[in-house]
Design a protein around this motif. Structure first.
Motif, mmCIF file in Angstrom:
data_model
loop_
_atom_site.group_PDB
_atom_site.id
_atom_site.type_symbol
_atom_site.label_atom_id
_atom_site.label_comp_id
_atom_site.label_asym_id
_atom_site.label_seq_id
_atom_site.Cartn_x
_atom_site.Cartn_y
_atom_site.Cartn_z
ATOM 1 N N ASP A 107 0.688 -0.978 0.140
ATOM 2 C CA ASP A 107 -0.088 -0.147 -0.102
ATOM 3 C C ASP A 107 0.914 1.192 0.090
ATOM 4 O O ASP A 107 0.444 2.178 -0.745
ATOM 5 N N VAL A 108 2.027 1.288 0.660
ATOM 6 C CA VAL A 108 2.846 2.385 0.700
ATOM 7 C C VAL A 108 3.556 2.818 -0.659
ATOM 8 O O VAL A 108 3.688 3.861 -1.170
ATOM 9 N N VAL A 109 3.703 1.520 -1.600
ATOM 10 C CA VAL A 109 4.160 1.850 -2.841
ATOM 11 C C VAL A 109 3.171 2.595 -3.670
ATOM 12 O O VAL A 109 3.496 3.518 -4.516
ATOM 13 N N SER A 110 1.783 2.032 -3.591
ATOM 14 C CA SER A 110 1.013 2.829 -4.378
ATOM 15 C C SER A 110 0.631 4.262 -3.820
ATOM 16 O O SER A 110 0.527 5.156 -4.503
ATOM 17 N N LYS A 111 0.736 4.654 -2.394
ATOM 18 C CA LYS A 111 0.452 6.011 -2.256
ATOM 19 C C LYS A 111 1.784 6.933 -2.752
ATOM 20 O O LYS A 111 1.463 8.220 -2.962
ATOM 21 N N ILE A 112 3.010 6.473 -2.365
ATOM 22 C CA ILE A 112 4.011 7.292 -2.924
ATOM 23 C C ILE A 112 3.993 7.245 -4.379
ATOM 24 O O ILE A 112 4.228 8.521 -4.941
ATOM 25 N N VAL A 113 3.777 6.501 -5.405
ATOM 26 C CA VAL A 113 3.484 6.733 -6.764
ATOM 27 C C VAL A 113 2.133 7.792 -6.897
ATOM 28 O O VAL A 113 2.659 8.581 -7.895
ATOM 29 N N SER A 114 1.246 7.680 -6.102
ATOM 30 C CA SER A 114 0.229 8.519 -6.436
ATOM 31 C C SER A 114 0.681 10.017 -6.101
ATOM 32 O O SER A 114 0.452 11.034 -6.627
ATOM 33 N N LEU A 115 1.560 10.143 -4.918
ATOM 34 C CA LEU A 115 2.064 11.383 -4.436
ATOM 35 C C LEU A 115 2.953 11.941 -5.692
ATOM 36 O O LEU A 115 2.856 13.190 -5.793
ATOM 37 N N LEU A 116 3.928 11.104 -5.941
ATOM 38 C CA LEU A 116 4.751 11.553 -7.025
ATOM 39 C C LEU A 116 4.033 12.252 -8.322
ATOM 40 O O LEU A 116 4.153 13.307 -8.987
ATOM 41 N N ILE A 117 2.945 11.477 -8.819
ATOM 42 C CA ILE A 117 2.227 12.084 -10.143
ATOM 43 C C ILE A 117 1.299 13.209 -9.671
ATOM 44 O O ILE A 117 1.247 13.973 -10.171
ATOM 45 N N SER A 118 0.624 13.398 -8.552
ATOM 46 C CA SER A 118 -0.332 14.308 -8.328
ATOM 47 C C SER A 118 0.605 15.765 -7.980
ATOM 48 O O SER A 118 0.189 16.659 -8.178
ATOM 49 N N SER A 119 1.804 15.231 -7.141
ATOM 50 C CA SER A 119 2.613 16.600 -7.031
ATOM 51 C C SER A 119 3.328 17.021 -8.386
ATOM 52 O O SER A 119 3.654 18.556 -8.147
#
Length: 285
Positions: free
Chosen positions: A76-88
């Protein structure tokens, strides 16, 4: 540390295993206590500051290659960081996203997993990896980026030349740069590097993923407040899953004798996956 930890569990001799269980469990606990006491030597303590006179800096070199062992408790952490990278990174040329946490939690491994996911999703055209450690040298970082793109470009030291080569290689592309194990707290150095990276590729959507032990470093590096992921410790069950997988294999059943003590052993790891990983339990002669 590996030399202090031994495997007292042997499935090949059930009689000996049952006979010596109590003695072996006690020895394991003693060895795990030694690991806890010696943890500072390996950086397995929270870093309150990065005063080089009082804190240990591990001059290590990392790479982007994953080992063959299964990573536990970080899906789940991997998914959160990927989403954070893309959104930011959507509406700006360059965003910086730190992963912050104490040593041994698996920040480098997590960055490798994130790199693997974004590579497969093709959100970024180029992924570069540079291990920074305590030497936040702009020229070395730019040179490392260039050699990731073309290993034949070693020996270029002038910053202008490095920037020209990088600009040419990254023209029209979105890149992800991983800066692993960052210790620098100087905002001036970070801003200088960020400014140069923004000039290399002017397309929106570029990102820098940073791993660090210090919240202060994360504050200096992040694009905006709390644009970071703070990595938590694993549960005792997750630590035991690592130990069990290394010792008995992921498909093996757990001996009944170990059920009462498995969580006790796992708790000794303190939620640190590195501690669980190096518990290479091997029969002592």
């Amino acid at each position: 540390m590996k030399g202090k930890v031994c495997n007292f569990f042997s499935l090949s001799n059930p009689f000996a295993f049952h006979l010596n269980m109590a003695q072996k469990v006690e020895k394991i606990n003693q060895l795990l206590d030694e690991i806890k006491n010696d943890a500072a030597v390996f950086g397995l303590t929270r870093v309150a500051s990065l005063d080089r006179n009082s804190q240990l800096s591990l001059n290590r070199e990392t790479d982007s290659f994953l080992d063959n062992f299964k990573v536990v408790g970080r899906e789940d952490v991997v998914s959160k960081i990927v989403s954070l990278l893309i959104s930011s990174s959507k509406n700006q040329v360059l965003s910086l996203v730190p992963i912050v946490g104490m040593a041994g939690l698996g920040k480098t491994t997590l960055a490798k997993l994130v790199s693997k996911v974004v590579k497969e999703s093709k959100f970024f055209n180029v992924i570069m990896w540079v291990c920074v450690s305590d030497n936040f040298d702009e020229r070395r970082i730019l040179g490392g980026m260039l050699q990731t793109l073309d290993e034949k470009t070693g020996g270029i030291y002038h910053i202008v030349a490095l920037l020209q080569h990088l600009e040419k290689r990254l023209e029209g592309k979105k890149f992800l740069l991983v800066l692993d194990d960052v210790w620098n707290e100087e905002s001036m150095k970070v801003n200088s590097l960020k400014s140069r990276l923004e000039k290399i590729s002017r397309n929106n959507g570029n990102a820098v993923l940073v791993t660090t032990r210090s919240r202060q470093v994360a504050s200096v590096m992040e694009t905006y407040p709390l644009c970071r992921h703070e990595l938590k410790q694993l549960s005792s069950d997750e630590c035991w899953s690592i130990i069990k997988g290394r010792v008995f294999g992921n498909g093996a059943s757990l001996p009944l004798d170990l059920e009462p003590i498995r969580l006790k052993i796992a708790k000794k790891c303190g939620g640190v996956p590195l501690a669980a990983t190096i518990l290479k339990l091997k029969e002592r002669n």
